[in-house]
Design a protein around this motif. Structure first.
Motif, PDB file in Angstrom:
ATOM      1  N   VAL A   1      -5.430   4.724  -5.652  1.00 14.62           N
ATOM      2  CA  VAL A   1      -4.496   3.898  -5.412  1.00 14.62           C
ATOM      3  C   VAL A   1      -3.490   4.222  -4.430  1.00 14.62           C
ATOM      4  O   VAL A   1      -3.119   5.480  -4.066  1.00 14.62           O
ATOM      5  CB  VAL A   1      -4.115   3.495  -7.051  1.00 14.62           C
ATOM      6  CG1 VAL A   1      -2.818   2.609  -6.830  1.00 14.62           C
ATOM      7  CG2 VAL A   1      -5.036   3.449  -8.411  1.00 14.62           C
ATOM      8  N   ILE A   2      -3.673   2.692  -3.633  1.00 15.90           N
ATOM      9  CA  ILE A   2      -2.776   3.197  -2.181  1.00 15.90           C
ATOM     10  C   ILE A   2      -2.127   1.985  -3.402  1.00 15.90           C
ATOM     11  O   ILE A   2      -2.277   1.044  -2.550  1.00 15.90           O
ATOM     12  CB  ILE A   2      -3.539   3.446  -1.152  1.00 15.90           C
ATOM     13  CG1 ILE A   2      -4.436   4.905  -0.918  1.00 15.90           C
ATOM     14  CG2 ILE A   2      -2.451   3.824   0.024  1.00 15.90           C
ATOM     15  CD1 ILE A   2      -5.292   5.319  -0.002  1.00 15.90           C
ATOM     16  N   ASN A   3      -0.411   2.715  -2.471  1.00 16.05           N
ATOM     17  CA  ASN A   3       0.480   1.735  -3.432  1.00 16.05           C
ATOM     18  C   ASN A   3       1.305   1.181  -2.019  1.00 16.05           C
ATOM     19  O   ASN A   3       1.905   2.389  -1.937  1.00 16.05           O
ATOM     20  CB  ASN A   3       0.790   1.580  -4.639  1.00 16.05           C
ATOM     21  CG  ASN A   3       1.947   0.442  -4.598  1.00 16.05           C
ATOM     22  OD1 ASN A   3       3.166   0.828  -5.394  1.00 16.05           O
ATOM     23  ND2 ASN A   3       1.342  -0.600  -4.948  1.00 16.05           N
ATOM     24  N   ASP A   4       1.402   0.230  -1.773  1.00 24.08           N
ATOM     25  CA  ASP A   4       2.886  -0.118  -0.749  1.00 24.08           C
ATOM     26  C   ASP A   4       3.733  -1.330  -1.607  1.00 24.08           C
ATOM     27  O   ASP A   4       3.457  -1.974  -2.255  1.00 24.08           O
ATOM     28  CB  ASP A   4       2.840  -0.527   1.046  1.00 24.08           C
ATOM     29  CG  ASP A   4       1.855  -2.337   0.269  1.00 24.08           C
ATOM     30  OD1 ASP A   4       1.957  -3.059   0.436  1.00 24.08           O
ATOM     31  OD2 ASP A   4       0.554  -1.808   0.692  1.00 24.08           O
ATOM     32  N   THR A   5       4.902  -0.707  -0.434  1.00 24.00           N
ATOM     33  CA  THR A   5       5.945  -2.325  -1.068  1.00 24.00           C
ATOM     34  C   THR A   5       5.723  -3.217   0.038  1.00 24.00           C
ATOM     35  O   THR A   5       7.014  -3.652   0.399  1.00 24.00           O
ATOM     36  CB  THR A   5       6.584  -1.762  -1.546  1.00 24.00           C
ATOM     37  OG1 THR A   5       7.871  -0.988  -0.027  1.00 24.00           O
ATOM     38  CG2 THR A   5       7.145  -0.583  -2.950  1.00 24.00           C
ATOM     39  N   GLY A   6       4.944  -3.193   0.578  1.00 19.77           N
ATOM     40  CA  GLY A   6       4.865  -4.248   1.459  1.00 19.77           C
ATOM     41  C   GLY A   6       5.724  -5.867   1.407  1.00 19.77           C
ATOM     42  O   GLY A   6       5.026  -5.858   0.350  1.00 19.77           O
ATOM     43  N   VAL A   7       4.315  -6.528   2.278  1.00 21.22           N
ATOM     44  CA  VAL A   7       4.599  -7.861   2.198  1.00 21.22           C
ATOM     45  C   VAL A   7       3.403  -9.089   1.554  1.00 21.22           C
ATOM     46  O   VAL A   7       4.140 -10.108   1.410  1.00 21.22           O
ATOM     47  CB  VAL A   7       3.746  -8.868   3.897  1.00 21.22           C
ATOM     48  CG1 VAL A   7       5.454  -8.683   4.728  1.00 21.22           C
ATOM     49  CG2 VAL A   7       3.140  -8.247   4.160  1.00 21.22           C
TER      50      VAL A   7
END
Length: 440
Positions: free
Chosen positions: A354-360
């Motif tokens: 799992v690759i999780n970002d806090t982006g748009v």
């Protein structure tokens, strides 16, 4: 017995339909097995496919005149000869004669003559056409087919006093037109293969060019340290013990800079097709090290958590390319900083990354188009080829990609792969840890 024009046309068109269906099915099978990333097809596969088409063509043949059988068998013979080359063509000629032999009749003599003549014609023409434009090649193949149709009437007329000119016009037109259509389709599919391979290479080099800008930060730090230590050694060359320690640190810093450069070079250079056991932990850590300078440059926190030591079967270079493409997309979605989390866990007989970002984040409409060529969230700076490549590479390793996203809350890309080793590896893990992706 004579065959009227309508029956002849119907039989030949049915023959063409079967040839096209088999060619399309073989290509779909080729794509589903992830051969899209390497253009070379084994000669044995070409021979078997062409032989199958020869057999089907003869099974659907039309009796043109007593003892003469006409069909579109020249098309698979030409296909195998052009794409298989000298290793396939002679065997196809023998196969074409062997398949026709049980039917006997005077047409067998014509088949033997035509097989021998066009084996030499194709062998001569093939190397001369290899460097021509694909449309030019199609026209030449069509011309060869027309020549075959002319000789297939002229030879019987000389040897057996055979004359059936009106039906010949139908046969010649259908054979020449069918050859043009089949080879046009094959060359288009071949061109698509080449374009996809080039697209993958282009996307990989684009990622490298972006990472290279951030690499300067990672390399500059050890070089600055080395420069300072050399200045200190130069100021007091008589202090052997201190200078020895400074030299050791300087050498270790140079080694660190060399390792950083090697990581980028290893990612950028072409790699052969591989299928081997790939350790998930090792590939995530390598990808993290490559992407780290870009994360530091953007002020993004990078966290990784791998809860196992499992492996999958595939190509480590492909997995690394997928991970870096997805990580880079996550970093670019966080223009004002944030956190990129990478974690991996086991669930049943599959391993998840799992690759999780806090982006748009993305809307539902944008998610549906994800993976389409030239659809990108980066505006004019994006090509959309990165995710398209990722989907293809993951599918080739028998994996899946699932993307969860909400506008303003971030995106989670979930990769899943079958565990290498099957049930034995699954049973060896006594406790299964399940982690669900967060969009926070």
């Amino acid at each position: 017995m004579a065959m009227n024009h309508s029956d002849l046309l119907t039989g030949l068109l049915l023959n063409l339909l079967v040839i096209l269906i088999v060619i399309l099915l073989l290509n779909f099978n080729y794509l589903s097995r992830n051969k899209v990333h390497k253009l070379h097809i084994q000669p044995l596969s070409i021979y078997l496919a062409s032989s199958l088409l020869l057999l089907l063509s003869l099974a659907l043949s039309v009796q043109f005149e007593d003892g003469f059988v006409y069909d579109l068998r020249f098309i698979p013979f030409l296909l195998g000869g052009i794409y298989g080359g000298k290793r396939v063509l002679p065997w196809l000629a023998v196969t074409m004669i062997a398949i026709r032999a049980p039917m006997m009749g005077p047409g067998l003599v014509v088949t033997v003559i035509m097989a021998i003549v066009f084996t030499f014609v194709i062998m001569y023409m093939r190397p001369n056409l290899e460097n021509k434009a694909w449309k030019t090649r199609v026209y030449w193949y069509t011309l060869m087919s027309f020549g075959y149709s002319v000789l297939s009437l002229w030879i019987p007329s000389l040897i057996f006093d055979f004359d059936y000119s009106s039906s010949f016009l139908v046969y010649s037109a259908v054979l020449s037109g069918s050859t043009f259509f089949v080879f046009y389709l094959c060359e288009i599919i071949r061109k698509i293969y080449i374009l996809q391979v080039e697209a993958i290479k282009y996307e990989k080099m684009q990622v490298v060019s972006h990472l290279a800008a951030s690499m300067s930060h990672e390399v500059r730090n050890p070089l600055t340290t080395v420069k300072g230590f050399l200045q200190l050694i130069n100021e007091d060359p008589s202090n052997v013990s201190t200078n020895s320690e400074l030299s050791k640190v300087a050498v270790s810093e140079i080694d660190r800079a060399t390792e950083v450069i090697n990581q980028y070079l290893n990612f950028a250079r072409p790699h052969p097709e591989l299928e081997m056991e790939v350790g998930i932990r090792n590939e995530i850590n390598r990808s993290k090290e490559i992407i780290m300078p870009l994360a530091v440059k953007k002020g993004i926190i990078l966290k990784a958590s791998i809860l196992h030591h499992l492996s999958i079967k595939g190509d480590p270079n492909k997995l690394q390319q997928v991970l870096i493409n997805v990580m880079k997309n996550g970093l670019e979605a966080m223009e004002t900083g944030g956190t990129l989390r990478i974690f991996s866990y086991q669930e049943g007989d599959k391993v998840f990354i799992v690759i999780n970002d806090t982006g748009v984040g993305m809307t539902k409409e944008q998610l549906m188009r994800l993976g389409e060529p030239y659809f990108s969230m980066k505006g004019k700076n994006g090509t959309g080829l990165g995710m398209m490549t990722a989907f293809q590479l993951v599918e080739g390793m028998k994996g899946t990609i699932k993307v969860l996203s909400k506008p303003g809350k971030g995106t989670s890309v979930i990769l899943s792969f079958p565990i290498h080793g099957g049930e034995e590896k699954v049973k060896s893990v006594k406790q299964t840890t399940k982690v669900r992706p967060s969009l926070r």
